[in-house]
Motif scaffolding. Structure first.
Motif, short mmCIF file in Angstrom:
data_model
loop_
_atom_site.label_atom_id
_atom_site.label_comp_id
_atom_site.label_asym_id
_atom_site.label_seq_id
_atom_site.Cartn_x
_atom_site.Cartn_y
_atom_site.Cartn_z
N PRO A 103 0.79 -1.24 0.00
CA PRO A 103 0.00 0.00 0.00
C PRO A 103 0.82 1.28 0.00
CG PRO A 103 0.03 -0.95 2.20
CD PRO A 103 0.72 -1.94 1.31
N ARG A 104 2.14 1.19 0.28
CA ARG A 104 2.95 2.40 0.36
C ARG A 104 4.18 2.26 -0.54
NH1 ARG A 104 4.94 3.16 5.77
NH2 ARG A 104 4.95 5.43 5.51
N LEU A 105 4.79 3.39 -0.83
CA LEU A 105 5.94 3.44 -1.73
C LEU A 105 6.98 4.41 -1.18
CD1 LEU A 105 7.26 2.93 -4.61
CD2 LEU A 105 5.99 4.98 -5.33
N ARG A 106 8.25 4.02 -1.32
CA ARG A 106 9.34 4.96 -1.05
C ARG A 106 10.08 5.22 -2.35
NH1 ARG A 106 14.94 4.55 2.57
NH2 ARG A 106 15.61 6.68 2.08
N LEU A 107 10.30 6.50 -2.64
CA LEU A 107 11.04 6.90 -3.83
C LEU A 107 12.10 7.92 -3.43
CD1 LEU A 107 11.59 7.07 -6.88
CD2 LEU A 107 9.75 8.76 -7.03
N ARG A 108 13.32 7.64 -3.80
CA ARG A 108 14.41 8.59 -3.60
C ARG A 108 15.05 8.86 -4.95
NH1 ARG A 108 18.15 10.68 0.01
NH2 ARG A 108 20.29 10.82 -0.76
N MET A 109 15.27 10.14 -5.25
CA MET A 109 15.92 10.47 -6.51
C MET A 109 16.77 11.73 -6.34
SD MET A 109 12.80 11.91 -8.87
CE MET A 109 11.84 13.36 -8.40
N LEU A 110 17.83 11.79 -7.12
CA LEU A 110 18.68 12.97 -7.17
C LEU A 110 18.08 13.97 -8.15
CD1 LEU A 110 22.12 11.13 -7.39
CD2 LEU A 110 20.86 11.82 -5.33
N THR A 111 18.20 15.25 -7.84
CA THR A 111 17.64 16.27 -8.72
C THR A 111 18.67 17.37 -8.97
OG1 THR A 111 16.73 17.64 -6.93
CG2 THR A 111 15.33 15.86 -7.77
N LYS A 112 18.49 18.05 -10.07
CA LYS A 112 19.37 19.17 -10.43
C LYS A 112 18.59 20.15 -11.27
CE LYS A 112 23.46 21.20 -10.79
NZ LYS A 112 24.22 21.70 -9.61
N VAL A 113 18.72 21.41 -10.94
CA VAL A 113 18.07 22.47 -11.73
C VAL A 113 19.15 23.43 -12.21
CG1 VAL A 113 16.37 24.32 -11.73
CG2 VAL A 113 15.98 22.29 -10.34
N VAL A 114 19.29 23.52 -13.52
CA VAL A 114 20.21 24.49 -14.12
C VAL A 114 19.37 25.66 -14.59
CG1 VAL A 114 21.89 24.91 -15.94
CG2 VAL A 114 21.82 22.69 -14.79
N GLY A 115 19.39 26.73 -13.85
CA GLY A 115 18.51 27.85 -14.12
C GLY A 115 17.40 27.87 -13.09
N ARG A 117 16.39 4.94 -5.76
CA ARG A 117 15.78 3.96 -4.86
C ARG A 117 14.27 4.02 -4.99
NH1 ARG A 117 17.30 2.86 1.48
NH2 ARG A 117 15.82 1.17 1.84
N MET A 118 13.65 2.84 -5.11
CA MET A 118 12.20 2.79 -5.22
C MET A 118 11.73 1.41 -4.81
SD MET A 118 9.84 3.70 -8.53
CE MET A 118 8.21 2.99 -8.74
N HIS A 119 10.87 1.33 -3.82
CA HIS A 119 10.35 0.04 -3.37
C HIS A 119 9.05 0.22 -2.60
CE1 HIS A 119 11.61 0.73 0.85
NE2 HIS A 119 12.68 1.29 0.33
N GLY A 120 8.27 -0.84 -2.51
CA GLY A 120 7.02 -0.80 -1.78
C GLY A 120 7.24 -1.08 -0.30
N LEU A 121 6.25 -0.69 0.51
CA LEU A 121 6.29 -0.94 1.95
C LEU A 121 4.91 -1.36 2.43
CD1 LEU A 121 8.17 1.90 1.49
CD2 LEU A 121 8.66 1.37 3.86
N GLN A 122 4.90 -1.98 3.58
CA GLN A 122 3.63 -2.34 4.21
C GLN A 122 2.99 -1.10 4.82
OE1 GLN A 122 6.61 -2.88 5.38
NE2 GLN A 122 6.67 -2.56 7.59
#
Length: 211
Positions: free
Chosen positions: A132-144, A205-210
């Protein structure tokens, strides 16, 4: 007075011992909802199923290596092992769960990106709802100047990112697990920029959780 067999006393003593043994076994046997060693089989009700199909749907085995460690194995109706733990080290043996492959976390030129001036999807994946739950981790970058957000089945998931900090969010992906279990789960990374800018994102990183 009737004559008694000479070994009647011995027989009575043996009967008494057997009764005591039976009484001890009854009083010390494990509860019906606990297995000390062995296995059990769950069967379908024959009047509810095709009689040509197998009736065994699951097995639970509690004998481990050398008989000292418990082992969980669940088989489907055809005898295929669909769930088991690792008898050598512990943990899960089956099913094999997908893992995110290594990503380029250094060179942002290889990351998914967009220079659109309105919210635009520039990376997407489709999964199956198992939890029923999800964890998502991602790197981000904004040029401008720009922003990044994540959509899950058309609904925003987590915060909108306006800096170069990592996106790391855990939250629900369904409000009705019984109805949505097994359905597709579409994850979209969206972004937009102001002027001649570019936004980048790289899931790591991306995976489901209880619940």
């Amino acid at each position: 007075m009737a004559l008694l067999p000479e070994d009647i006393i011995d027989r009575l003593i043996q009967m008494e011992r057997r009764i005591q043994a039976l009484s001890t076994a009854v009083n010390t046997r494990p509860p019906l909802n606990e297995i000390v060693n062995g296995s059990f089989t769950v069967k379908r009700q024959p009047n509810l199923d095709d009689p040509n199909t197998a009736v065994t749907v699951a097995q639970f085995i509690t004998s481990g290596p050398g008989g000292s460690k418990p082992v969980l194995r669940i088989n489907d109706a055809y005898g295929h092992e669909i769930l088991s733990d690792d008898i050598l080290t512990g943990g899960l043996a089956r099913p094999w769960l997908p893992m995110l492959p290594p990503q380029d976390s250094v060179n942002q030129a290889n990351w998914p990106y967009t220079s659109a001036t309105a919210w635009t999807t520039f990376a997407t994946s489709t999964n199956v709802i198992w939890q029923p739950r999800l964890r998502l981790r991602m790197l981000t970058k904004v040029v401008g100047t720009g922003q990044i957000r994540v959509m899950v089945n058309g609904v925003q998931f987590g915060p909108t990112v306006t800096t170069t900090s990592a996106f790391d969010f855990t939250g629900a992906v369904t409000t009705d697990m019984q109805a949505d279990f097994g359905k597709d789960l579409t994850v979209e990374i969206q972004g937009y920029v102001t002027g001649t800018s570019t936004v980048y994102a790289q899931p790591v990183r991306m995976h489901g959780l209880q619940s």
